[in-house]
Each structure stands twice: as structure tokens, then as C-alpha cells.
Design a protein around this motif. Structure first.
Motif, mmCIF file in Angstrom:
data_model
loop_
_atom_site.group_PDB
_atom_site.id
_atom_site.type_symbol
_atom_site.label_atom_id
_atom_site.label_comp_id
_atom_site.label_asym_id
_atom_site.label_seq_id
_atom_site.Cartn_x
_atom_site.Cartn_y
_atom_site.Cartn_z
ATOM 1 N N LEU A 265 -8.226 -0.103 -9.947
ATOM 2 C CA LEU A 265 -7.412 0.340 -9.153
ATOM 3 C C LEU A 265 -7.048 -0.567 -7.556
ATOM 4 O O LEU A 265 -8.131 -0.076 -7.198
ATOM 5 C CB LEU A 265 -7.144 1.581 -9.410
ATOM 6 C CG LEU A 265 -5.540 1.871 -9.287
ATOM 7 C CD1 LEU A 265 -4.533 1.496 -10.445
ATOM 8 C CD2 LEU A 265 -5.602 3.439 -9.191
ATOM 9 N N LYS A 266 -6.529 -0.979 -7.429
ATOM 10 C CA LYS A 266 -6.695 -1.121 -5.870
ATOM 11 C C LYS A 266 -4.016 -0.809 -5.487
ATOM 12 O O LYS A 266 -3.695 -0.358 -5.595
ATOM 13 C CB LYS A 266 -5.684 -2.491 -6.353
ATOM 14 C CG LYS A 266 -5.349 -3.556 -4.094
ATOM 15 C CD LYS A 266 -5.389 -4.585 -4.427
ATOM 16 C CE LYS A 266 -6.650 -5.961 -4.741
ATOM 17 N NZ LYS A 266 -6.504 -6.571 -4.757
ATOM 18 N N LEU A 267 -5.030 0.192 -4.016
ATOM 19 C CA LEU A 267 -3.878 1.025 -3.177
ATOM 20 C C LEU A 267 -3.168 -0.232 -2.580
ATOM 21 O O LEU A 267 -4.060 -0.756 -1.670
ATOM 22 C CB LEU A 267 -4.240 2.331 -3.564
ATOM 23 C CG LEU A 267 -4.301 2.603 -4.073
ATOM 24 C CD1 LEU A 267 -4.657 4.376 -3.419
ATOM 25 C CD2 LEU A 267 -3.857 3.658 -5.268
ATOM 26 N N ARG A 268 -2.218 -0.165 -1.701
ATOM 27 C CA ARG A 268 -1.749 -1.389 -0.739
ATOM 28 C C ARG A 268 -0.957 0.030 -0.019
ATOM 29 O O ARG A 268 0.475 -0.135 -0.742
ATOM 30 C CB ARG A 268 -1.617 -2.117 -0.766
ATOM 31 C CG ARG A 268 -1.150 -3.163 0.457
ATOM 32 C CD ARG A 268 -0.650 -4.652 -0.183
ATOM 33 N NE ARG A 268 -1.835 -4.783 -1.018
ATOM 34 C CZ ARG A 268 -1.041 -6.874 -1.625
ATOM 35 N NH1 ARG A 268 -0.601 -7.245 -1.945
ATOM 36 N NH2 ARG A 268 -2.372 -7.212 -1.947
ATOM 37 N N ILE A 269 -0.439 0.104 1.398
ATOM 38 C CA ILE A 269 0.287 0.514 1.956
ATOM 39 C C ILE A 269 0.554 -0.597 3.573
ATOM 40 O O ILE A 269 -0.408 -0.502 3.802
ATOM 41 C CB ILE A 269 -0.216 1.938 2.237
ATOM 42 C CG1 ILE A 269 -1.112 2.599 1.386
ATOM 43 C CG2 ILE A 269 0.769 2.287 3.782
ATOM 44 C CD1 ILE A 269 -0.769 4.596 2.186
ATOM 45 N N THR A 270 1.990 -0.978 3.133
ATOM 46 C CA THR A 270 3.117 -1.771 3.947
ATOM 47 C C THR A 270 4.103 -0.607 5.304
ATOM 48 O O THR A 270 3.638 -0.231 4.092
ATOM 49 C CB THR A 270 3.060 -2.837 3.657
ATOM 50 O OG1 THR A 270 3.749 -2.852 2.544
ATOM 51 C CG2 THR A 270 1.472 -3.829 3.232
#
Length: 672
Positions: A265-270
């Protein structure tokens, strides 16, 4: 054999006069170390690219991290101030570089390009975006996605019933394991849209895991997976969080919201709405400096520490007032025998304890001395607690200004407690497997102590724990203010009052006078801070206080002596505007009562400026993307804030997983 030696030195005068003081050496030391790391990183990259095999040795400070990339950069034009627009690193225009026709021609102010660009360098270090990207590239090449492997097993603690005695040698005890005595600690791996905006984990074995983001400032939690991303209550009770995630998992009917062993699982915040570059985000840190970690802890629950002053404050986001714990990063040994604290604020009940415990295995919500392999001295009643919830004996009580100490000799197996350097109790002990660890506990609102030593809280270089919860600090020249931007006020008990901490630290050799408005927020709205000392201010906002901010004003007072409140106010009246400083902190009100969960809005469902969904209407938040096995599951609108990751064991098993930490922003240039 060829040897390359890199050595960094900086001259400092022996006499500390004028602008050179005790802090100068600290600043110069950190700056010199950062530059040294920059050179070693550049050299290391060249050696790797040339396929040269090398052995790297050296003497490096154990209390400083490799920060060759510099600070957490913020590129923001500050109106009315001289903004540095000539890069500190490349010495070119921060906007157009070599293409600037005024390149290397200085304007009216130091390090200002004559082109008067509105795209300055970092407000903290002065570096341009291009150089920062180059540094990130080097760092990513040398240290690609550091991997942290952690076992998130639930630790079952044996609850022991002991006979009242002054020793832990009684073998006739009844043992039982209670389900509430589980240990689940926030990993404190950061996620934000600026520097650490991506994180990936892979489930190796064991039962189900819940992925949670915890907001640092107000304590709110967001369950990310399994199920849809959903806000939870700010109650930090791990069991309640686990129960809510289980409900979300059952409600998730689509298989994409579920995971099995082996999946990643990968999380990314932009920051697609450019909140940070427009100065609308509370993460703007112009003038705010990261604190160097001085006081480490293997466990830090419901507390916050000030690394500048050594102040340790009860700071829970829960209205239920749980026990706060601060457990040292290493056990007592032949080299570590004593810890001490000074009581700064007694809080509601002076429920402050100091003692020994078995380390990370000590259960949550338990004061030192209450459980097996733990002995402690409590301030409120002078109780000596030996593995029991009731005191085995009582000695002298402690209050504000008193110093409490514990001496643990692992060779002679002697444990001694002190009040103001006077022995109050001596106990013979047996050393458990894994040793005894230093522990401080608090259990009422408004309590604060000062850690009097640094060595007990300095970890071994090979076993550095996560950074404990700490206060962000705004460092003016003559006053350091914590927190830096906003004070999080939390509802305590069943009253309508909201409470929170504010710390004022005086790093100079002169007296600092201060006054706080609105005055009704604090007990001491006018006062002074001694040289190289700090004041703690516990804010209480009642329903009649309508202001949404607190203002601090201060002046430097050359003559160090005792001043009354009226005398300090007279000094403020006589001071000129240029010698009076002002700082404003927002008041963030957060009701911590348990409420209904709420699913985060999906990013694709936001309104569009063009009607086709391609350009969403500007929102007050970030974009959170969740990927499973490299396939996008969903993207959500996440409220602004600073987050840390936690993985929650949902089945009380022993799940193993690998976490891949962020190396640099995925879309570096697009975020600035």
C-alpha cells in the motif's frame, strides 16, 4: 591504498562578547556539520558513479543527523522585508539563474538580486529551488528509500498482584494477562506535501493491519485503509481506534478496499491548490526552526517535550486525561545511574512520578510503579509504589520547585529515591531481563517538569528511537516561542474549558519582560523570564473568551532583578516601538468528545471551475492518493496539517511489515 580525509573546523573566539554568546557555538556547530555533510555526500556520489569500492570511517557527532539537504525549505515572498534572491549555494539569481541579466549584481540589500524578483530563495537558508532539487537528487541517489522493518506485535503484559513490601524479590505472585494491557505505539513517520509526501508499506505476515494518519497539532486521526478513508475521533485509545477500523473493514464490500498478506500500500500527499506557496497554509515556517532532538524516548505518550529548554509537559489530545509516559531510550547501566526532574507546574493534582520500568513493554495508561518490574516515587502523596496500584509506603511529598531523583545501581542492585538531593527511600532490587529503564509519568492536566540531565535521554548511536512529540519553536533573537504558529486547545473533562500549552524560552543573558493578551487566558499574563530560562504558560479558554488568538509582547530588560507586575508594565510604556516585539499565535479549538466517523470527500467529486472536472475548485486541503499494488484505489481531500503514520494491529496477532520511507517529493517543482 588511497585515503581521502575530510575535516571540518570553524574558529570561535574564546571570549564570548558582543554578538558571540553560548548559542553562537551551537548554531555554528550545526551549520558547520551541515556543510560538512554536503561535501561528503558530493564525494560519496562521485565515488559510487566511478564504481570505486571504499571503506568509510570517521568521527561524527551522535546528536546530529545528516542534513546536507538543509532545512525544510519554504519559498515565499514576504512583503515589506528584504527577501534574499541570490542563492546561498550557487550564488545566482533564485528566479532565472544564469539567464537573469542582473545576475550577480546586488540590489539595495544584502543577497538581493537587482532584478527585484518576487521568487526569492528559501526564507530560512536562502537556497534556490534548482539547488534544492540537486541536493535531493544526490541524497536520493545515496540513500534511496530507506527501509524500516518493524514488528507491530501486541505485547501482553503480565499483571502482578504483590504483597506490600519494600522489595521486588517476592516470588509468590498471581499472574494474569488482561486484554487491555496492549502496547501499540505511533511510529511517528512524517507525511506532508512538502518534503516527506510519499510512503509505502508491505504486509509480510500476520493478521490484518489498519493504516492511520495522526495529525500532530490537534491529535485527530484518519483511518486510511482498509475501507474508505475516514476521520476518527481524537481519542488516542488504541483499542477504540482498532474497533472503529474493524467496522470500516466490514462495511467495505469492494475488494479494492481490502488487503491480504503480501500486498503493498502506498500513500501520497500533494498540494494541488498551491496553499503553501500562497502563504495560506499553517505549515508556512518562515522564521520557524526545526529543533535538534536532545531528549529522546523509546516511549512518549500524551506528552510533549521542548528540546531547547528540557521542559516536559502533559499534553494529551484526549478529554479523558489518560496517563502520560516518557520512557528513556536506553536502560540503566554502569554508565547511567541517575535521572532527575524539577517540578515546574503541579497541574490539577501533582500526579507526577519518577522511577524505573521494563522499557517498551510497559503497558499504556499506567503510572510508573503500578505494574510488574516497575518501582516509582510519586509527588502527590509521597508514595513509593512497588509493582502495585497502591503505595507500599509513604515518604515526603513534592511540590512546585522540588527536585525528584532516582538512582539505580545495576551492580549493587540498589535503588534510591531523592527529594532535593536528600535520600528518602532505598530499595534492594532484582534486575529483570532487558534491564530497568528510566520512566517519568504524569496524570493530570497542566503538569510540567524540567529534565535536569541530557545523557539519560541520549540514545545509543545504533538504536535511535523515533523523535518524541515536541513543540515547534519560533526562534526570535531574544525569545523562543513554542508552539510556533497555533496553540491547540483541547477540551478537558466534562467542562466547557479548552486548555493548551505555551512556552517562552529566553536564550540571552538579559531579563525578558512579557505580557499576554487576552489576559484571562493565563494565570500570569505579565511577568519576566530569567536569562537562559523558560516560563510555562498553561492557557485556559472559557466560554466567555471570544478571541481566536493570543498575542505575546516582550522587551529586553538590561538590569536583572525582581520586578513587580506594575513595574514591568511601566517598562513597556516607556519602551519604544522598535524595542518592543510582538508575536501572534492562533487558537485552534478542538472538541475531543467522541463523535460519528466521517468519510473523506473524494477528490474526483469536487466541483470544477471548468465543469469537466479537470480543474477542481480550490479547496482548503491537500490531495491524498491511496495505491494498492501500484494501482490507484482512491484519491481524497485531506485537511491541511502535519501527519504521522501508524499501523494498528487489528487481530492481536504478530504482523510483520516493511515500511519504505519517503526520499523526496514526487513532484518537487510542481509543489513550489
Amino acid at each position: 591504498n588511497s585515503v581521502i580525509t575530510i575535516e571540518s573546523k570553524c574558529y570561535l573566539p574564546d571570549m564570548k562578547v558582543g554578538p558571540v554568546d553560548e548559542l553562537t557555538e551551537t548554531y555554528v556547530r550545526e551549520y558547520t556539520w551541515n556543510i560538512f555533510c554536503l561535501y561528503t555526500d558530493l564525494l560519496e556520489k562521485v565515488l559510487k558513479q566511478k564504481n570505486i569500492i571504499y571503506l568509510q570511517t570517521g568521527e561524527a557527532p551522535t546528536d546530529l543527523a545528516n542534513l546536507s539537504v538543509g532545512c525544510k525549505h519554504t519559498w515565499k515572498h514576504i512583503p515589506g522585508k528584504a527577501n534574499q534572491s541570490i542563492c546561498t549555494m550557487c550564488n545566482k539569481c533564485c528566479d532565472q539563474g544564469r539567464k537573469c541579466k542582473y545576475n550577480r549584481i546586488m540590489g539595495n540589500n544584502l543577497r538581493e538580486c537587482l532584478c527585484k524578483t518576487s521568487s526569492p530563495g528559501c526564507v530560512d537558508c536562502g537556497i534556490c529551488i534548482e539547488c534544492a532539487a540537486d541536493l535531493w537528487s544526490i541524497r536520493s541517489y545515496l540513500r534511496p528509500m530507506p527501509i524500516t522493518e518493524k514488528n507491530s506485535k501486541v505485547v501482553k503484559i503480565e499483571k502482578v498482584e504483590v504483597k506490600p513490601s519494600d522489595t521486588t524479590e517476592d516470588k509468590n505472585v498471581q499472574k494474569k494477562v488482561t486484554p487491555e494491557e496492549t502496547n501499540n505505539v505511533f511510529l511517528q513517520i512524517p507525511l506532508d506535501p512538502v518534503t516527506f509526501n510519499e510512503l509505502e508499506y508491505q504486509h509480510i505476515s500476520g493478521g490484518n493491519l489498519g493504516v492511520v494518519l495522526k495529525e500532530i497539532d490537534d491529535g485527530s486521526c484518519v483511518s486510511i485503509f482498509p475501507g474508505k478513508a475516514t476521520t476518527l475521533s481524537t481519542d488516542t485509545d488504541e483499542q477504540k481506534i482498532s474497533d472503529r477500523i474493524k467496522v470500516l473493514m466490514k462495511q467495505a464490500t469492494d475488494s479494492k478496499y481490502k488487503s491480504t498478506v503480501g500486498e503493498s500500500l502506498k500513500l501520497r500527499i500533494t498540494d494541488p491548490f498551491k496553499l503553501i506557496t500562497t502563504g495560506e497554509d499553517k505549515l508556512e515556517i518562515s522564521g520557524i526552526q526545526e529543533s535538534r532532538v536532545v531528549y529522546h524516548a523509546s516511549i512518549c505518550r500524551e506528552m510533549s517535550v521542548s528540546h531547547e529548554s528540557g521542559l516536559l509537559c502533559y499534553n494529551s489530545a484526549s478529554h479523558s486525561v489518560p496517563v502520560a509516559q516518557f520512557i528513556g531510550p536506553k536502560p540503566f547501566s554502569e554508565n547511567l545511574k541517575k535521572i532527575s526532574l524539577k517540578i515546574i507546574d503541579c497541574g490539577d493534582k501533582t500526579n507526577i512520578g519518577i522511577g524505573i520500568c521494563p522499557g517498551k513493554a510497559y503497558p499504556v495508561n499506567r503510572m510508573p510503579g503500578w505494574n510488574r518490574w516497575s518501582i516509582a516515587y510519586h509527588a502527590d502523596d509521597g508514595g513509593i509504589f512497588i509493582e502495585a496500584g497502591a503505595a507500599n509506603s509513604h515518604v515526603v511529598k513534592c511540590t512546585k520547585g522540588d527536585v525528584m531523583s532516582v538512582f539505580c545501581d545495576v551492580v549493587s542492585k540498589q535503588l534510591v529515591f531523592y527529594k532535593n538531593d536528600q535520600e528518602v527511600k532505598q530499595i534492594k532490587i532484582n534486575i529483570p531481563r532487558g534491564g530497568y529503564w528510566p520512566m517519568i509519568g504524569m496524570h493530570s492536566v497542566g503538569e510540567c517538569v524540567k529534565l535536569l540531565e541530557k545523557d539519560p535521554w541520549t540514545p545509543d548511536p545504533d538504536d535511535i528511537p523515533p523523535k518524541p512529540a515536541s513543540f515547534k519553536t519560533y526562534k526570535y533573537g531574544n525569545l523562543w516561542i513554542s508552539p510556533a504558529r497555533n496553540v491547540s486547545l483541547t477540551k478537558k473533562g466534562y467542562t466547557a474549558n479548552q486548555c493548551g500549552w505555551m512556552l517562552l524560552h529566553n536564550p540571552t543573558k538579559v531579563l525578558i519582560g512579557y505580557k499576554i493578551t487576552p489576559e484571562s487566558l493565563v494565570k500570569r499574563p505579565v511577568g519576566s523570564i530569567s536569562p537562559n530560562d523558560a516560563n510555562t504558560l498553561f492557557l485556559t479558554k472559557t466560554s466567555i473568551i471570544k478571541e481566536d488568538a493570543v498575542t505575546i509582547q516582550w522587551i529586553a530588560i538590561e538590569q536583572v532583578k525582581e520586578y513587580s507586575t506594575d513595574q514591568i508594565l511601566q517598562l513597556f510604556d516607556a519602551a519604544s516601538s522598535s524595542s518592543t516585539y510582538t508575536h501572534r499565535l492562533g487558537l485552534l479549538i478542538k472538541d475531543t468528545a467522541l463523535g460519528d466517523v466521517e468519510t473523506l470527500p473524494k477528490f474526483q467529486d469536487l466541483g470544477s471551475t471548468s465543469g469537466d472536472g479537470a480543474s477542481p475548485v480550490k479547496q482548503d486541503g491537500y490531495k491524498l492518493e491511496v495505491f494498492k499494488n501500484c494501482i490507484l484505489v482512491d484519491s481524497y481531500l485531506l485537511k491541511r496539517g502535519r501527519y504521522i503514520l501508524d499501523l494498528v494491529d487489528l487481530d492481536n496477532t504478530k504482523p510483520d511489515y516493511i515500511i519504505k520511507r519517503p526520499k523526496c517529493p514526487v513532484s518537487f517543482n510542481s509543489n513550489f
